[in-house]
Design an enzyme around this catalytic site. Structure first.
Site, PDB file in Angstrom:
ATOM      1  N   ASP A  96       0.849  -1.194   0.000  1.00 29.67           N
ATOM      2  CA  ASP A  96       0.000   0.000   0.000  1.00 29.67           C
ATOM      3  C   ASP A  96       0.883   1.243   0.000  1.00 29.67           C
ATOM      4  O   ASP A  96       1.695   1.438   0.924  1.00 29.67           O
ATOM      5  CB  ASP A  96      -0.864  -0.042   1.280  1.00 29.67           C
ATOM      6  N   GLU A 195     -14.371   1.258  -0.535  1.00 28.61           N
ATOM      7  CA  GLU A 195     -14.484   1.278   0.931  1.00 28.61           C
ATOM      8  C   GLU A 195     -15.641   2.160   1.370  1.00 28.61           C
ATOM      9  O   GLU A 195     -15.744   3.319   0.963  1.00 28.61           O
ATOM     10  CB  GLU A 195     -13.162   1.780   1.551  1.00 28.61           C
TER      11      GLU A 195
HETATM   12  O1  KIV Z   1      -4.725   0.061   4.626  1.00 29.24           O
HETATM   13  C1  KIV Z   1      -5.609  -0.802   4.551  1.00 29.24           C
HETATM   14  O2  KIV Z   1      -5.678  -1.746   5.354  1.00 29.24           O
HETATM   15  C2  KIV Z   1      -6.580  -0.679   3.479  1.00 29.24           C
HETATM   16  C3  KIV Z   1      -7.758  -1.600   3.497  1.00 29.24           C
HETATM   17  C4  KIV Z   1      -8.755  -1.110   4.468  1.00 29.24           C
HETATM   18  C5  KIV Z   1      -8.336  -1.777   2.154  1.00 29.24           C
HETATM   19  O3  KIV Z   1      -6.454   0.164   2.648  1.00 29.24           O
END
Ligand code: KIV
Length: 291
Positions: A96, A195
């Site tokens: 991410d 989300e």
């Molecule tokens: O950072 C995270 O865990 C996320 C999820 C909620 C999709 O972006």
């Protein structure tokens, strides 16, 4: 304590790829995704048979104790992503992109996306935002890196959104969300997270685009589901969003184990003989003679 054993199914599984995501959508088979931030959790989630592991920037809140996801850095994300990659062998691994790692310029976005692949063994990256991120998505995909989008409640925009609140609830907001999903698809994203958006809107978007949608607080009509593992396990008790289903209460289990340990030490029940190292009488006697 339960004695049920859950056998790992990893050995029978093939590595999950972005192609698997597409095939699952085509067959109408739900895609499963969870977050992980460390080696043992990644191993447990992978062995359970999950399709994908997201090293989410939720790390900031559920592991590092921050109020929101904004403070976590690229180096911290990479540190945790490496541990996850060492523990998971078959799930599709997604790093991410943290706040400010892709917003400043397209060049920085590509460079930081590349670090997830080159320095942390991730298979893909995720970033938040719609039309305003189309150039970055195109450039990252152009560099050969699969991109997952993230629309609806985008936690990195918490201050702009006025808090962690559901999105797309008006006709205008819903239309913009649909357009953003189509723009991300055209920019080359292989999938996107929806989300905290109304279930009927998430279902509509999922049918309108060819790439799989992964819902969190977006109902059953998405092509897959994701949860933050610490929420699912009951390890994060600061607050629980409405869309979380708790499958365990590990916070309570941990507290009981720690309490039992403290009790055992204070009452001298631990360490017992079986936890203790011994030496032979001969060695001991020789030691005593010379000491
Ligand atoms: O950072 C995270 O865990 C996320 C999820 C909620 C999709 O972006």
């Amino acid at each position: 304590m339960s004695t049920t054993t859950v056998s790992p199914i990893t050995s029978q599984r093939k590595k999950v790829t972005t192609l698997t995501f597409r095939q699952k959508k085509e067959c109408g088979e739900p895609i499963t995704m969870l977050t992980a931030y460390d080696y043992p959790t990644a191993m447990a989630v992978d062995n359970a048979g999950i399709d994908s592991i997201l090293v989410g920037d939720s790390l900031a809140m559920v592991v590092l104790g921050y109020e929101n996801t904004l403070p976590v850095s690229m180096d911290e994300m990479l540190h945790h992503a490496r541990a996850v990659a060492r523990g998971a062998k078959t799930a599709l691994l997604i790093g991410d992109m943290p706040f400010m790692s892709y917003q400043i310029s397209v060049e920085e976005a590509v460079r930081n996306a590349g670090r997830f692949i080159q320095q942390a063994n991730m298979d893909a990256i995720k970033l938040e935002g719609g039309r305003e991120r189309a150039d970055a998505v195109r450039a990252i995909v152009g560099a050969g890196i699969p991109v997952m989008g993230h629309l609806g409640l985008t936690p990195q925009s918490v201050h702009q959104l006025g808090g962690f609140r559901a999105q797309g609830k008006t006709a205008t907001a819903a239309k913009k969300l649909l357009e953003d999903a189509q723009i991300l698809e055209q920019a080359g994203a292989f999938s996107l997270v929806l989300e905290s958006v109304p279930a009927r809107l998430a279902e509509f978007i999922s049918k309108k685009i060819s790439i799989p949608t992964i819902g969190i607080g977006a109902g059953l009509g998405c092509d897959g589901q994701v949860l933050v593992t610490h929420d699912l396990l009951g390890l994060f008790d600061r607050f629980t969003p409405k869309f979380v289903k708790k499958y365990a209460n590990l916070h309570e289990v941990m507290q009981k184990a720690f309490h039992d340990y403290i009790d055992d030490v204070e009452t001298k029940k631990f360490p017992a003989t079986e936890h203790t190292v011994e030496m032979t009488d001969e060695e001991w006697e020789e030691f005593m003679r010379n000491s």
